[in-house]
Design a protein around this motif. Structure first.
Motif, mmCIF file in Angstrom:
data_model
loop_
_atom_site.group_PDB
_atom_site.id
_atom_site.type_symbol
_atom_site.label_atom_id
_atom_site.label_comp_id
_atom_site.label_asym_id
_atom_site.label_seq_id
_atom_site.Cartn_x
_atom_site.Cartn_y
_atom_site.Cartn_z
ATOM 1 N N PHE A 166 30.849 49.443 44.049
ATOM 2 C CA PHE A 166 31.593 49.259 42.780
ATOM 3 C C PHE A 166 32.282 47.760 42.386
ATOM 4 C CE2 PHE A 166 35.687 49.534 40.276
ATOM 5 C CZ PHE A 166 35.027 50.281 39.160
ATOM 6 N N GLN A 167 32.569 47.342 43.537
ATOM 7 C CA GLN A 167 33.495 45.947 43.271
ATOM 8 C C GLN A 167 32.291 45.002 43.073
ATOM 9 O OE1 GLN A 167 36.314 45.494 43.025
ATOM 10 N NE2 GLN A 167 37.611 47.364 44.001
ATOM 11 N N GLU A 168 30.934 45.178 43.477
ATOM 12 C CA GLU A 168 30.110 44.160 43.337
ATOM 13 C C GLU A 168 29.576 44.322 42.027
ATOM 14 O OE1 GLU A 168 25.324 43.426 44.952
ATOM 15 O OE2 GLU A 168 26.777 44.619 46.212
ATOM 16 N N ARG A 169 29.407 45.463 41.434
ATOM 17 C CA ARG A 169 28.926 45.608 39.926
ATOM 18 C C ARG A 169 29.954 45.072 38.840
ATOM 19 N NH1 ARG A 169 24.517 50.418 39.129
ATOM 20 N NH2 ARG A 169 23.656 50.355 41.227
ATOM 21 N N LEU A 170 31.154 45.523 39.299
ATOM 22 C CA LEU A 170 32.241 44.851 38.501
ATOM 23 C C LEU A 170 32.372 43.413 38.268
ATOM 24 C CD1 LEU A 170 34.476 46.250 36.817
ATOM 25 C CD2 LEU A 170 36.157 45.805 38.643
ATOM 26 N N LEU A 171 32.022 42.762 39.317
ATOM 27 C CA LEU A 171 31.796 41.292 39.195
ATOM 28 C C LEU A 171 30.712 40.853 38.166
ATOM 29 C CD1 LEU A 171 32.760 38.739 40.606
ATOM 30 C CD2 LEU A 171 30.713 38.828 41.994
ATOM 31 N N HIS A 172 29.470 41.661 38.099
ATOM 32 C CA HIS A 172 28.468 41.294 37.158
ATOM 33 C C HIS A 172 29.081 41.816 35.919
ATOM 34 C CE1 HIS A 172 25.534 39.678 39.888
ATOM 35 N NE2 HIS A 172 26.283 40.574 40.659
ATOM 36 N N PHE A 173 29.582 42.815 35.768
ATOM 37 C CA PHE A 173 30.166 43.456 34.643
ATOM 38 C C PHE A 173 31.009 42.821 33.727
ATOM 39 C CE2 PHE A 173 32.789 46.876 32.271
ATOM 40 C CZ PHE A 173 31.617 47.454 31.226
ATOM 41 N N LYS A 174 31.934 41.779 34.412
ATOM 42 C CA LYS A 174 32.819 40.917 33.677
ATOM 43 C C LYS A 174 31.897 40.021 32.633
ATOM 44 C CE LYS A 174 34.457 38.952 37.331
ATOM 45 N NZ LYS A 174 35.614 38.118 38.271
ATOM 46 N N ARG A 175 30.748 39.514 33.066
ATOM 47 C CA ARG A 175 29.856 38.695 32.220
ATOM 48 C C ARG A 175 29.422 39.114 31.406
ATOM 49 N NH1 ARG A 175 25.492 34.503 34.913
ATOM 50 N NH2 ARG A 175 24.223 34.010 33.041
ATOM 51 N N HIS A 176 28.898 40.576 31.511
ATOM 52 C CA HIS A 176 28.093 41.443 30.533
ATOM 53 C C HIS A 176 29.055 41.732 29.266
ATOM 54 C CE1 HIS A 176 25.648 44.620 29.098
ATOM 55 N NE2 HIS A 176 26.459 45.392 29.266
ATOM 56 N N VAL A 177 30.605 42.093 29.607
ATOM 57 C CA VAL A 177 31.477 42.437 28.612
ATOM 58 C C VAL A 177 31.932 41.118 27.623
ATOM 59 C CG1 VAL A 177 33.661 43.073 27.942
ATOM 60 C CG2 VAL A 177 32.269 44.499 29.705
ATOM 61 N N PHE A 178 31.968 39.964 28.631
ATOM 62 C CA PHE A 178 32.338 38.726 27.716
ATOM 63 C C PHE A 178 30.993 38.325 26.836
ATOM 64 C CE2 PHE A 178 31.863 34.108 27.529
ATOM 65 C CZ PHE A 178 32.962 33.772 27.125
ATOM 66 N N ASN A 179 29.877 38.393 27.240
ATOM 67 C CA ASN A 179 28.849 38.211 26.370
ATOM 68 C C ASN A 179 28.783 39.048 25.080
ATOM 69 O OD1 ASN A 179 27.896 36.189 28.159
ATOM 70 N ND2 ASN A 179 26.060 37.415 28.782
ATOM 71 N N ILE A 180 28.905 40.355 25.372
ATOM 72 C CA ILE A 180 28.874 41.316 24.088
ATOM 73 C C ILE A 180 30.031 40.838 23.161
ATOM 74 C CG2 ILE A 180 29.347 43.682 23.342
ATOM 75 C CD1 ILE A 180 28.649 44.542 26.224
ATOM 76 N N ASN A 181 31.387 40.488 23.594
ATOM 77 C CA ASN A 181 32.311 40.175 22.436
ATOM 78 C C ASN A 181 32.198 38.794 22.121
ATOM 79 O OD1 ASN A 181 33.765 42.768 23.062
ATOM 80 N ND2 ASN A 181 34.884 41.814 24.826
#
Length: 538
Positions: A166-181
């Motif tokens: 979960f912590q590893e995927r959350l690290l990549h998820f930050k970039r994903h959400v930032f790109n969306i917005n």
């Protein structure tokens, strides 16, 4: 089951449904606040709900969801149910691990202050088993043919291992959400500030329309007699307060590759040149599937444009988050076609679909693209460029409009780089649209989910790490690697496995599965190992 237990179970189900509905409303409220200026309370947000926004029924279901969001949400739900997390809002958790959620360096893991920040757990995860769902890709063999499918599986693991993942995927998820917005904000800003010499094209492939008759015999209804029609939808925005221009090209060809894209764009680009001769800069916005728009063949056609525009810029929404006005255009046309069939009309093929829709009083401009027009583009031996630097293009991580008012579109922001495509062959059998990589036959142009389970070699710090691909999302590839213990001799590390996400360009090549030398070590096939050594020595 007794009556009392049945009532208790029913009440629990209703309570759970109300809780899920409340969570959905709260998520919509947060998204509304992030996209609009001003503050609206949650109570007012629910009270002012438009009449056309209705409560979902049991027959409704969500489709085209984001794989990253769904899988991470499954993990958060499981951790929260075990009392390890206080919230299930994954976007809030990702923001809590960054110094500044609006800064690219924090979202991309380039900030030394928050690079290794993890989301805290309420208690220390133990070794207790925990079950949760995940969307996964699997390879199946049928009639000696291997295909890849996506399925939803139940996984059992320990609390400790789930927290680590979960912590590893959350690290990549930050970039994903930032790109969306970021990309949606750039899209809105560009639409708002279009100049007289600029135009914006928002395009997307709609789901193919299944042609049908108003009355069908049994062999047609249950057989394979139904044809499909491709719909390439879009909206054209221009400056000067002009209303958006909606369009759709219809074709019997089911190809969605760069050849089909530019064949379907051909009529609308000619319309732009004829009706808006002042436009010299064209901005594209689209989603980014690697087999369609975000592909080497598409970039080649883009960099050798022949329509007379001074500059063309192509912007991509984040993966699985490119829905917008073009999807509404496709929905309107499909509903109109279904209405025609419901009233006794027949739509057996793409030509009939075009003719029937053309006869309606619709504001969507329609174009018909015969299959021969698409196939003819594959026979083009060369494309005559008119740009000053044909075959050259610049790209960056995310869109930037910081110096657009000054007339500067190639500011150095966000890792601007330049690439030359002049050496890419464009013969009919080796065109960039074919998706082949003639310069590197040992690996595809991009690693995708269909390559999950295959073996590859990771080039990390100029060292070879063979391993097999576990996942692929965008330009990131998850690989379980072996470690070297001799010349062309590798073993699985113990006690901790080496599983890590790498950028797509870290994958040196794909290789056959290594052969076992002994109980611990494996060896790469000789020709593949020779290729790896040659690449590492460059």
């Amino acid at each position: 089951m007794t009556t009392g237990r049945k009532q208790t179970v029913t009440l629990l189900k209703k309570k759970m449904q109300r809780r899920l509905l409340t969570d959905t409303r709260k998520n919509l409220h947060r998204k509304f606040l992030s996209e609009h200026i001003g503050q609206v309370s949650y109570t007012s947000f629910c009270r002012l709900r438009p009449f056309w926004v209705v409560t979902p029924s049991s027959s409704d279901r969500d489709t085209c969801l984001c794989n990253k969001h769904e899988n991470l949400q499954f993990m958060a739900n499981a951790l929260q149910s075990q009392g390890l997390l206080s919230s299930r809002n994954i976007e809030e958790m990702s923001e809590a691990t960054m110094c500044d959620p609006k800064a690219k360096v924090c979202a991309y893991g380039e900030c030394s202050e928050c690079l290794l920040t993890c989301h805290p757990m309420l208690t220390i995860p133990g070794e207790e088993n925990i079950r949760f769902s995940q969307w996964m890709t699997e390879k199946i063999t049928k009639d000696e043919k291997v295909s890849t499918i996506t399925v939803k599986r139940e996984i059992t693991t320990t609390q400790h291992d789930l927290n680590t993942d979960f912590q590893e995927r959350l690290l990549h998820f930050k970039r994903h959400v930032f790109n969306i917005n970021w990309q949606f904000n750039a899209y809105r800003e560009l639409r708002r500030s279009l100049k007289h010499n600029e135009s914006l094209l928002h395009i997307d492939f709609s789901e193919n329309y299944s042609c049908k008759y108003s009355q069908e015999i049994q062999s047609v209804h249950f057989g394979g007699s139904h044809q499909q029609a491709s719909l390439h939808t879009g909206v054209l925005y221009t400056a000067g307060g002009q209303a958006p221009h909606t369009f759709c090209s219809i074709s019997p060809s089911r190809r969605h590759d760069p050849v089909a894209i530019w064949a379907q764009l051909d009529p609308i680009l000619k319309v732009v040149r004829e009706r808006h001769p002042q436009v010299s800069i064209l901005h594209f916005f689209s989603n980014g599937p690697a087999t369609q728009y975000r592909q080497k063949g598409n970039f080649f056609y883009l960099s050798t444009d022949k329509y007379g525009f001074k500059e063309i810029r192509w912007n991509f929404f984040e993966a699985s988050h490119g829905k917008g006005a073009p999807d509404g255009v496709g929905g309107v046309l499909k509903r109109s076609a279904d209405r025609i069939v419901a009233h006794g009309g027949d739509i057996p093929d793409a030509q009939s679909l075009y003719d029937k829709l053309k006869s309606l009083d619709t504001s969507v401009e329609l174009f018909f693209v015969p299959e021969r027009d698409i196939e003819s583009k594959t026979q083009i031996k060369a494309i005559v460029p008119i740009s000053l630097t044909p075959g050259q293009m610049k790209y960056r991580d995310i869109s930037c409009l910081c110096k657009r008012e000054e007339g500067v579109l190639d500011c150095p922001c966000f890792n601007l780089q330049e690439v030359t495509l002049a050496d890419v062959p464009v013969s009919s059998d080796e065109s960039p649209a074919s998706g082949k990589a003639p310069d590197n036959p040992r690996r595809p142009a991009m690693i995708e989910v269909k390559h999950i389970g295959e073996w590859c070699v990771v080039n990390y710090d100029n060292e070879a790490y063979p391993g097999f691909i576990m996942d692929a999302e965008g330009h990131s590839v998850k690989v379980k690697c072996t470690h070297r213990n001799g010349i062309n001799k590798f073993h699985w590390p113990s006690p901790r496995e080496d599983i890590c996400w790498y950028y797509d360009w870290h994958i040196l090549c794909l290789i056959p599965e290594p052969q076992a030398l002994n109980k611990r070590s494996v060896q790469i096939e000789a020709s593949a190992w020779k290729y790896v050594e040659e690449q590492l020595q460059k």
